[in-house]
Design a protein around this motif. Structure first.
Motif, PDB file in Angstrom:
ATOM      1  N   ALA A  40       0.825  -1.465  -0.006  1.00  0.00           N
ATOM      2  CA  ALA A  40      -0.112   0.032   0.295  1.00  0.00           C
ATOM      3  C   ALA A  40       0.844   1.395   0.073  1.00  0.00           C
ATOM      4  O   ALA A  40       0.514   2.160  -0.656  1.00  0.00           O
ATOM      5  N   VAL A  41       1.888   1.264   0.857  1.00  0.00           N
ATOM      6  CA  VAL A  41       2.615   2.276   0.689  1.00  0.00           C
ATOM      7  C   VAL A  41       3.573   2.610  -0.672  1.00  0.00           C
ATOM      8  O   VAL A  41       3.570   3.626  -1.027  1.00  0.00           O
ATOM      9  N   MET A  42       3.743   1.499  -1.311  1.00  0.00           N
ATOM     10  CA  MET A  42       4.312   1.561  -2.430  1.00  0.00           C
ATOM     11  C   MET A  42       3.525   2.122  -3.692  1.00  0.00           C
ATOM     12  O   MET A  42       3.848   2.949  -4.297  1.00  0.00           O
ATOM     13  N   LEU A  43       2.120   1.728  -3.506  1.00  0.00           N
ATOM     14  CA  LEU A  43       1.246   2.386  -4.521  1.00  0.00           C
ATOM     15  C   LEU A  43       0.830   3.773  -4.182  1.00  0.00           C
ATOM     16  O   LEU A  43       0.797   4.604  -5.021  1.00  0.00           O
ATOM     17  N   LEU A  44       0.949   3.890  -3.053  1.00  0.00           N
ATOM     18  CA  LEU A  44       0.716   5.475  -2.589  1.00  0.00           C
ATOM     19  C   LEU A  44       1.935   6.174  -2.975  1.00  0.00           C
ATOM     20  O   LEU A  44       1.673   7.598  -3.412  1.00  0.00           O
ATOM     21  N   GLY A  45       3.162   5.903  -2.880  1.00  0.00           N
ATOM     22  CA  GLY A  45       4.327   6.558  -3.449  1.00  0.00           C
ATOM     23  C   GLY A  45       4.300   6.618  -5.000  1.00  0.00           C
ATOM     24  O   GLY A  45       4.539   7.902  -5.597  1.00  0.00           O
ATOM     25  N   ALA A  46       3.548   5.706  -5.655  1.00  0.00           N
ATOM     26  CA  ALA A  46       3.660   5.788  -7.159  1.00  0.00           C
ATOM     27  C   ALA A  46       2.500   6.769  -7.488  1.00  0.00           C
ATOM     28  O   ALA A  46       2.711   7.799  -8.390  1.00  0.00           O
ATOM     29  N   VAL A  47       1.573   6.926  -6.675  1.00  0.00           N
ATOM     30  CA  VAL A  47       0.492   7.913  -7.314  1.00  0.00           C
ATOM     31  C   VAL A  47       1.052   9.215  -6.786  1.00  0.00           C
ATOM     32  O   VAL A  47       0.801  10.332  -7.713  1.00  0.00           O
TER      33      VAL A  47
END
Length: 169
Positions: A18-25
């Motif tokens: 979830a943190v990685m996806l948030l970083g990508a966004v």
């Protein structure tokens, strides 16, 4: 690996994802979130302007059409008034008390129904069709068929009475 071990690591693994996806966004938004919006907005504005122009043109055409229809209506009312005036001043046509044929109008001596029936029967005996006889004599085809049918009925009654006489003799 057992199920209990997997369950203990499942929660932290999902958190990391979830943190990685948030970083990508956030990285994507940080680049230029408004890129392309100006272009889309300009296209939409052009479409709305075109629609406004079309609405204005259609309203103008509708007004023109209303004007033309009003002119036609006025012309039709004038023609109707003229027709009413013409029919009121003209004498009514003479009413006929019976149906006249072309021969009767042309030659009043041919008014004798017996003579007309004899002519129809003679033409029918000659092999002419009912429509042809009606055209030649200027009478309705239904009248011709009636006369031919009556002649056939008379002939049938004569044959029947002749057969009865032979049977009783």
């Amino acid at each position: 690996m057992t199920m209990a071990t997997m369950m203990t690591w499942m929660g932290p693994a999902l958190d990391v994802a979830a943190v990685m996806l948030l970083g990508a966004v956030l990285w994507r938004l940080g680049r230029d979130p408004g890129a392309g919006w100006d272009e889309r907005e300009a296209r939409l504005q052009t479409i709305f302007d075109d629609l406004r122009t079309l609405v204005a043109q259609s309203e103008g055409l509708a007004r023109e059409l209303d004007g033309k229809l009003a002119g036609r209506e006025e012309r039709l009312r004038t023609l109707l008034t003229e027709a009413k005036a013409a029919t009121e001043t003209a004498p009514p046509p003479a009413r006929r008390t019976k149906v006249e044929t072309r021969d009767e109008v042309a030659a009043p001596a041919a008014l004798d129904p017996v003579a007309m029936a004899a002519r129809i029967e003679a033409l029918a005996d000659g092999g002419s069709s009912a429509d042809e006889i009606a055209r030649q004599l200027g009478v309705a085809a239904a009248e011709v068929r009636l006369v031919i049918g009556l002649k056939a009925a008379r002939a049938a009654r004569r044959r029947a009475s002749a057969l009865e006489m032979r049977a009783h003799a």
